[in-house]
Write a protein that holds these residues in place. Sequence first.
Motif, short mmCIF file in Angstrom:
data_model
loop_
_atom_site.label_atom_id
_atom_site.label_comp_id
_atom_site.label_asym_id
_atom_site.label_seq_id
_atom_site.Cartn_x
_atom_site.Cartn_y
_atom_site.Cartn_z
N ASP A 24 0.57 -1.41 0.11
CA ASP A 24 0.17 -0.42 0.66
C ASP A 24 1.22 1.02 -0.39
O ASP A 24 1.49 1.97 1.51
CB ASP A 24 -1.11 -0.10 1.60
CG ASP A 24 -1.64 1.12 1.63
OD1 ASP A 24 -1.92 1.66 0.60
OD2 ASP A 24 -2.48 1.53 2.62
N PRO A 25 1.01 1.59 -1.40
CA PRO A 25 2.21 3.12 -1.36
C PRO A 25 1.23 4.13 -0.35
O PRO A 25 2.48 4.52 0.53
CB PRO A 25 2.79 2.84 -2.84
CG PRO A 25 2.30 1.26 -3.05
CD PRO A 25 0.82 1.46 -2.21
N THR A 26 -0.01 4.10 -0.53
CA THR A 26 -0.13 5.80 0.04
C THR A 26 -0.57 5.68 1.70
O THR A 26 0.14 6.21 2.54
CB THR A 26 -1.45 5.85 0.19
OG1 THR A 26 -2.12 4.76 0.25
CG2 THR A 26 -1.48 6.11 -2.01
N ALA A 36 11.85 12.86 -6.05
CA ALA A 36 12.84 11.98 -6.37
C ALA A 36 13.20 10.39 -6.60
O ALA A 36 12.50 9.39 -6.85
CB ALA A 36 13.71 12.14 -5.14
N ARG A 37 13.87 9.97 -7.54
CA ARG A 37 14.71 8.77 -8.17
C ARG A 37 15.26 8.78 -7.44
O ARG A 37 16.52 9.05 -7.30
CB ARG A 37 14.56 8.03 -9.38
CG ARG A 37 15.41 7.22 -9.65
CD ARG A 37 14.80 7.34 -11.01
NE ARG A 37 15.27 5.76 -11.98
CZ ARG A 37 16.30 5.77 -12.49
NH1 ARG A 37 17.38 6.73 -12.84
NH2 ARG A 37 16.50 4.40 -12.25
N VAL A 38 15.88 7.85 -5.90
CA VAL A 38 16.57 7.17 -5.16
C VAL A 38 17.29 5.65 -5.29
O VAL A 38 17.03 5.19 -6.03
CB VAL A 38 15.44 7.45 -3.76
CG1 VAL A 38 16.66 6.75 -2.66
CG2 VAL A 38 15.25 9.09 -3.59
N LEU A 63 14.66 3.18 -6.30
CA LEU A 63 13.43 3.38 -5.91
C LEU A 63 12.73 4.89 -6.40
O LEU A 63 13.52 6.14 -6.04
CB LEU A 63 12.92 3.23 -4.45
CG LEU A 63 13.17 2.10 -3.75
CD1 LEU A 63 13.46 2.02 -2.60
CD2 LEU A 63 12.67 0.48 -4.34
N ALA A 64 11.44 5.36 -6.90
CA ALA A 64 10.99 6.53 -7.51
C ALA A 64 9.86 6.79 -6.65
O ALA A 64 8.92 5.90 -5.66
CB ALA A 64 9.76 6.48 -8.51
N ASP A 72 6.60 4.85 -5.36
CA ASP A 72 5.85 4.44 -7.23
C ASP A 72 6.27 2.85 -7.15
O ASP A 72 7.35 2.76 -8.00
CB ASP A 72 6.23 5.29 -8.22
CG ASP A 72 5.94 4.80 -9.55
OD1 ASP A 72 5.01 4.27 -9.44
OD2 ASP A 72 5.93 5.98 -10.81
N ALA A 73 5.22 2.09 -6.48
CA ALA A 73 5.37 1.34 -6.51
C ALA A 73 4.88 0.39 -8.16
O ALA A 73 6.01 -0.34 -8.54
CB ALA A 73 4.16 0.22 -5.85
#
Length: 138
Positions: A24-26, A36-38, A63-64, A72-73
Motif C-alpha cells: 500500500d504505497p499510500t 525523487a528517484r532514489v 525507488l521512485a 511509486d510501486a
Amino acid sequence: MFLLDQDDGLYRLPSAKFNQMLRDPTSCRLTRFAGARVRMTDVAVELLDRQPIRVVWNTFGFLAFDDEGYFDAGTFDHHQRVRAELALAPLAAEPKGATIVVDATTRFVAQGGSWKPSRALQRHIDEAALGRVNCPRL
C-alpha cells in the motif's frame, strides 16, 4: 535495505516498512524523497549468534517517489519484471544452438533500474549493514 540521498547519505529502510510500501504505497510517506528517484541497496548479512559477521550479497536499484513522497510501486514492479525476464531468457532458448531474441528495450529498462557504487561507497554501505556505521532509520 538502505536508501541513499544525492550526497550518499544512507538511510536504513526496514524490510517490514518496504513490504508495507509495496502493499500500500499510500500508507507510508517519505517527504525527504518527494519527487525523487532514489538509489537503493538491498543487503544480505550473515549472522552468528545474532550478530552480523559479513555481507553475503548486495543488489542495487532505484525507488521512485511522487511529489508528495509516496513510493511509486508501479515503476519498481516494472523494473523487477524486466530483470526477471532477462534472467529467464536463456532458459527459454531452444536446443541445438537456436538463438533467442530479446527486445533491446527490455535490456535498457533493466539497465536503467540499477546502479553500481564506487568501492568507497560499497565499503560504507557494508559497514552500515554490519552495524558499524550509524544511519537514520526511516
